[in-house]
Design a protein around this motif. Sequence first.
Motif, PDB file in Angstrom:
ATOM      1  N   LEU A 113       0.828  -1.197   0.000  1.00  0.00           N
ATOM      2  CA  LEU A 113       0.000   0.000   0.000  1.00  0.00           C
ATOM      3  C   LEU A 113       0.866   1.251   0.000  1.00  0.00           C
ATOM      4  CD1 LEU A 113      -2.537  -1.019   2.819  1.00  0.00           C
ATOM      5  CD2 LEU A 113      -2.753  -1.418   0.352  1.00  0.00           C
ATOM      6  N   THR A 114       0.291   2.337  -0.473  1.00  0.00           N
ATOM      7  CA  THR A 114       0.920   3.643  -0.373  1.00  0.00           C
ATOM      8  C   THR A 114      -0.178   4.674  -0.178  1.00  0.00           C
ATOM      9  OG1 THR A 114       2.310   5.316  -1.474  1.00  0.00           O
ATOM     10  CG2 THR A 114       0.927   3.955  -2.905  1.00  0.00           C
ATOM     11  N   GLU A 115      -0.082   5.450   0.895  1.00  0.00           N
ATOM     12  CA  GLU A 115      -1.071   6.474   1.217  1.00  0.00           C
ATOM     13  C   GLU A 115      -2.500   5.916   1.141  1.00  0.00           C
ATOM     14  OE1 GLU A 115      -0.305   9.788  -1.329  1.00  0.00           O
ATOM     15  OE2 GLU A 115       1.518  10.353  -0.262  1.00  0.00           O
ATOM     16  N   ASN A 116      -2.692   4.747   1.735  1.00  0.00           N
ATOM     17  CA  ASN A 116      -4.002   4.104   1.828  1.00  0.00           C
ATOM     18  C   ASN A 116      -4.565   3.688   0.472  1.00  0.00           C
ATOM     19  OD1 ASN A 116      -5.804   3.132   3.770  1.00  0.00           O
ATOM     20  ND2 ASN A 116      -7.260   4.775   3.376  1.00  0.00           N
ATOM     21  N   ARG A 117      -3.683   3.479  -0.491  1.00  0.00           N
ATOM     22  CA  ARG A 117      -4.090   2.953  -1.790  1.00  0.00           C
ATOM     23  C   ARG A 117      -3.288   1.711  -2.112  1.00  0.00           C
ATOM     24  NH1 ARG A 117      -5.993   7.423  -6.149  1.00  0.00           N
ATOM     25  NH2 ARG A 117      -6.951   8.923  -4.734  1.00  0.00           N
ATOM     26  N   ILE A 118      -3.847   0.880  -2.983  1.00  0.00           N
ATOM     27  CA  ILE A 118      -3.200  -0.368  -3.365  1.00  0.00           C
ATOM     28  C   ILE A 118      -2.236  -0.111  -4.518  1.00  0.00           C
ATOM     29  CG2 ILE A 118      -3.580  -2.707  -4.225  1.00  0.00           C
ATOM     30  CD1 ILE A 118      -6.457  -2.477  -3.097  1.00  0.00           C
ATOM     31  N   VAL A 119      -1.001  -0.515  -4.345  1.00  0.00           N
ATOM     32  CA  VAL A 119       0.007  -0.345  -5.393  1.00  0.00           C
ATOM     33  C   VAL A 119      -0.200  -1.427  -6.453  1.00  0.00           C
ATOM     34  CG1 VAL A 119       2.461  -0.374  -5.935  1.00  0.00           C
ATOM     35  CG2 VAL A 119       1.658   0.678  -3.798  1.00  0.00           C
ATOM     36  N   VAL A 120      -0.307  -1.007  -7.719  1.00  0.00           N
ATOM     37  CA  VAL A 120      -0.469  -1.959  -8.815  1.00  0.00           C
ATOM     38  C   VAL A 120       0.519  -1.646  -9.936  1.00  0.00           C
ATOM     39  CG1 VAL A 120      -2.911  -2.391  -8.371  1.00  0.00           C
ATOM     40  CG2 VAL A 120      -2.260  -0.550  -9.932  1.00  0.00           C
ATOM     41  N   SER A 121       0.734  -2.641 -10.790  1.00  0.00           N
ATOM     42  CA  SER A 121       1.573  -2.460 -11.969  1.00  0.00           C
ATOM     43  C   SER A 121       0.732  -1.916 -13.107  1.00  0.00           C
ATOM     44  CB  SER A 121       2.188  -3.802 -12.368  1.00  0.00           C
ATOM     45  OG  SER A 121       1.173  -4.653 -12.906  1.00  0.00           O
ATOM     46  N   GLN A 122       1.342  -1.759 -14.265  1.00  0.00           N
ATOM     47  CA  GLN A 122       0.594  -1.285 -15.432  1.00  0.00           C
ATOM     48  C   GLN A 122      -0.424  -2.314 -15.900  1.00  0.00           C
ATOM     49  OE1 GLN A 122       3.482  -0.572 -18.483  1.00  0.00           O
ATOM     50  NE2 GLN A 122       3.989  -2.740 -18.761  1.00  0.00           N
ATOM     51  N   LEU A 123      -0.302  -3.555 -15.413  1.00  0.00           N
ATOM     52  CA  LEU A 123      -1.270  -4.606 -15.738  1.00  0.00           C
ATOM     53  C   LEU A 123      -2.332  -4.728 -14.644  1.00  0.00           C
ATOM     54  CD1 LEU A 123       1.125  -7.383 -17.093  1.00  0.00           C
ATOM     55  CD2 LEU A 123      -0.036  -5.558 -18.357  1.00  0.00           C
ATOM     56  N   MET A 124      -2.345  -3.808 -13.695  1.00  0.00           N
ATOM     57  CA  MET A 124      -3.269  -3.797 -12.549  1.00  0.00           C
ATOM     58  C   MET A 124      -3.006  -4.965 -11.597  1.00  0.00           C
ATOM     59  SD  MET A 124      -4.950  -1.035 -13.014  1.00  0.00           S
ATOM     60  CE  MET A 124      -3.655  -0.270 -13.998  1.00  0.00           C
ATOM     61  N   GLU A 125      -1.761  -5.485 -11.624  1.00  0.00           N
ATOM     62  CA  GLU A 125      -1.367  -6.542 -10.704  1.00  0.00           C
ATOM     63  C   GLU A 125      -1.009  -5.925  -9.350  1.00  0.00           C
ATOM     64  OE1 GLU A 125       1.275  -9.442 -13.501  1.00  0.00           O
ATOM     65  OE2 GLU A 125       1.929  -7.348 -13.303  1.00  0.00           O
ATOM     66  N   THR A 126      -1.487  -6.532  -8.275  1.00  0.00           N
ATOM     67  CA  THR A 126      -1.074  -6.116  -6.941  1.00  0.00           C
ATOM     68  C   THR A 126       0.221  -6.842  -6.583  1.00  0.00           C
ATOM     69  OG1 THR A 126      -2.239  -7.858  -5.729  1.00  0.00           O
ATOM     70  CG2 THR A 126      -3.512  -5.888  -6.333  1.00  0.00           C
ATOM     71  N   TYR A 136      -5.841  -8.713  -8.590  1.00  0.00           N
ATOM     72  CA  TYR A 136      -5.796  -7.525  -9.428  1.00  0.00           C
ATOM     73  C   TYR A 136      -6.740  -6.473  -8.850  1.00  0.00           C
ATOM     74  CZ  TYR A 136      -3.446 -10.553 -12.774  1.00  0.00           C
ATOM     75  OH  TYR A 136      -2.554 -11.416 -13.376  1.00  0.00           O
ATOM     76  N   ALA A 137      -6.461  -5.224  -9.126  1.00  0.00           N
ATOM     77  CA  ALA A 137      -7.287  -4.142  -8.590  1.00  0.00           C
ATOM     78  C   ALA A 137      -7.395  -3.020  -9.614  1.00  0.00           C
ATOM     79  CB  ALA A 137      -6.692  -3.618  -7.282  1.00  0.00           C
ATOM     80  N   ALA A 138      -8.446  -2.218  -9.471  1.00  0.00           N
ATOM     81  CA  ALA A 138      -8.658  -1.096 -10.388  1.00  0.00           C
ATOM     82  C   ALA A 138      -9.533  -0.058  -9.705  1.00  0.00           C
ATOM     83  CB  ALA A 138      -9.327  -1.583 -11.678  1.00  0.00           C
ATOM     84  N   GLY A 139      -9.471   1.167 -10.217  1.00  0.00           N
ATOM     85  CA  GLY A 139     -10.336   2.224  -9.706  1.00  0.00           C
ATOM     86  C   GLY A 139      -9.642   3.202  -8.785  1.00  0.00           C
ATOM     87  N   ASP A 140     -10.433   3.949  -8.035  1.00  0.00           N
ATOM     88  CA  ASP A 140      -9.904   5.023  -7.206  1.00  0.00           C
ATOM     89  C   ASP A 140      -8.984   4.552  -6.095  1.00  0.00           C
ATOM     90  OD1 ASP A 140     -11.214   6.989  -8.637  1.00  0.00           O
ATOM     91  OD2 ASP A 140     -13.009   6.907  -7.391  1.00  0.00           O
ATOM     92  N   LEU A 141      -9.062   3.280  -5.730  1.00  0.00           N
ATOM     93  CA  LEU A 141      -8.272   2.791  -4.611  1.00  0.00           C
ATOM     94  C   LEU A 141      -6.904   2.253  -5.024  1.00  0.00           C
ATOM     95  CD1 LEU A 141     -11.025   0.963  -2.524  1.00  0.00           C
ATOM     96  CD2 LEU A 141     -10.014   3.191  -2.112  1.00  0.00           C
ATOM     97  N   VAL A 142      -6.525   2.387  -6.287  1.00  0.00           N
ATOM     98  CA  VAL A 142      -5.214   1.899  -6.720  1.00  0.00           C
ATOM     99  C   VAL A 142      -4.272   3.063  -6.980  1.00  0.00           C
ATOM    100  CG1 VAL A 142      -6.285  -0.129  -7.758  1.00  0.00           C
ATOM    101  CG2 VAL A 142      -5.719   1.830  -9.205  1.00  0.00           C
ATOM    102  N   SER A 143      -2.991   2.747  -6.947  1.00  0.00           N
ATOM    103  CA  SER A 143      -1.965   3.764  -7.168  1.00  0.00           C
ATOM    104  C   SER A 143      -0.879   3.213  -8.084  1.00  0.00           C
ATOM    105  CB  SER A 143      -1.341   4.188  -5.829  1.00  0.00           C
ATOM    106  OG  SER A 143      -0.276   5.104  -6.032  1.00  0.00           O
ATOM    107  N   TYR A 144      -0.464   4.016  -9.055  1.00  0.00           N
ATOM    108  CA  TYR A 144       0.644   3.689  -9.937  1.00  0.00           C
ATOM    109  C   TYR A 144       1.122   5.002 -10.562  1.00  0.00           C
ATOM    110  CZ  TYR A 144      -3.156   3.907 -13.388  1.00  0.00           C
ATOM    111  OH  TYR A 144      -4.241   4.300 -14.140  1.00  0.00           O
ATOM    112  N   PRO A 145       2.340   5.063 -11.095  1.00  0.00           N
ATOM    113  CA  PRO A 145       2.846   6.314 -11.672  1.00  0.00           C
ATOM    114  C   PRO A 145       1.945   6.834 -12.783  1.00  0.00           C
ATOM    115  CG  PRO A 145       4.637   4.753 -11.365  1.00  0.00           C
ATOM    116  CD  PRO A 145       3.363   4.001 -11.084  1.00  0.00           C
ATOM    117  N   GLY A 146       1.552   8.100 -12.688  1.00  0.00           N
ATOM    118  CA  GLY A 146       0.705   8.708 -13.708  1.00  0.00           C
ATOM    119  C   GLY A 146      -0.779   8.489 -13.493  1.00  0.00           C
ATOM    120  N   LYS A 147      -1.163   7.954 -12.340  1.00  0.00           N
ATOM    121  CA  LYS A 147      -2.567   7.664 -12.049  1.00  0.00           C
ATOM    122  C   LYS A 147      -3.428   8.930 -12.132  1.00  0.00           C
ATOM    123  CE  LYS A 147      -6.307   5.986  -9.928  1.00  0.00           C
ATOM    124  NZ  LYS A 147      -7.214   5.001 -10.535  1.00  0.00           N
ATOM    125  N   LEU A 148      -4.575   8.824 -12.816  1.00  0.00           N
ATOM    126  CA  LEU A 148      -5.547   9.910 -12.901  1.00  0.00           C
ATOM    127  C   LEU A 148      -6.849   9.456 -12.249  1.00  0.00           C
ATOM    128  CD1 LEU A 148      -5.095  11.162 -16.596  1.00  0.00           C
ATOM    129  CD2 LEU A 148      -4.249  12.250 -14.514  1.00  0.00           C
TER     130      LEU A 148
END
Length: 220
Positions: free
Chosen positions: A148-161, A167-179
């Motif tokens: 985790l980072t700042e209460n979000r789930i860290v994922v890869s560009q493939l949405m892998e935890t 796998y995870a997606a949406g507002d609760l995930v974090s990765y470089p360039g996340k919008l």
Amino acid sequence: RRQGAFEPRHLKCPGYDDLLGKGIYYAVKDPDDYLGKKVLIVGGGDSALDWALSLKDRAAQLTMVHRRDVFRAHEASVDQLHAAHEAGDIDLKTFYEVREIRGNSAVESVTIYDNRTGEDVDLDVDTILCLLGFKPDLGPIKSWGLKLTENRIVVSQLMETSIPGIYAAGDLVSYPGKLDLIATGYSEAAIAVNNAVNYLDPEARVNPGHSTNLAIFKDK
């Protein structure tokens, strides 16, 4: 129980916890509940401005405080807010924050302060709307052992935890360039689903090429 949600941001000041639900709220259920009330709105986003503009004609007195003079809201709403302030319909106080909330069984008054000078101002209020937005709350997911980072789930560009097969997606995930956009969430979900299917069935295509050919819907 739902896995992952959003928790409203709360004020950190004396009196808040004791009077939450007794004149302090973070959502509006019925606008008519504020008829003839002295209302204080705390916040500077779309929700805070929208409700300030909606309640100004119902409330006997409406004050809005925001910790700075820049708002995170639509430009048209900001223009309407300033116009309502100039007309005397809303008492807008920028660079102000809440210091203390007072009351016995219900909210009776509040002290706000100028965060530039520290000067206090006391206000008689019946209701305080804390419209400060929401923050991610992972709930039981926190105990899964995911990175985790700042209460979000860290994922890869493939949405892998950090745990294979999850796998995870949406507002609760974090990765470089996340919008944090709805459109981005749909894309992340598609990536997560297709890679999850491929994880379960390595022969399934990760990129089906067309929505009608998604791997999860293919007949085997």
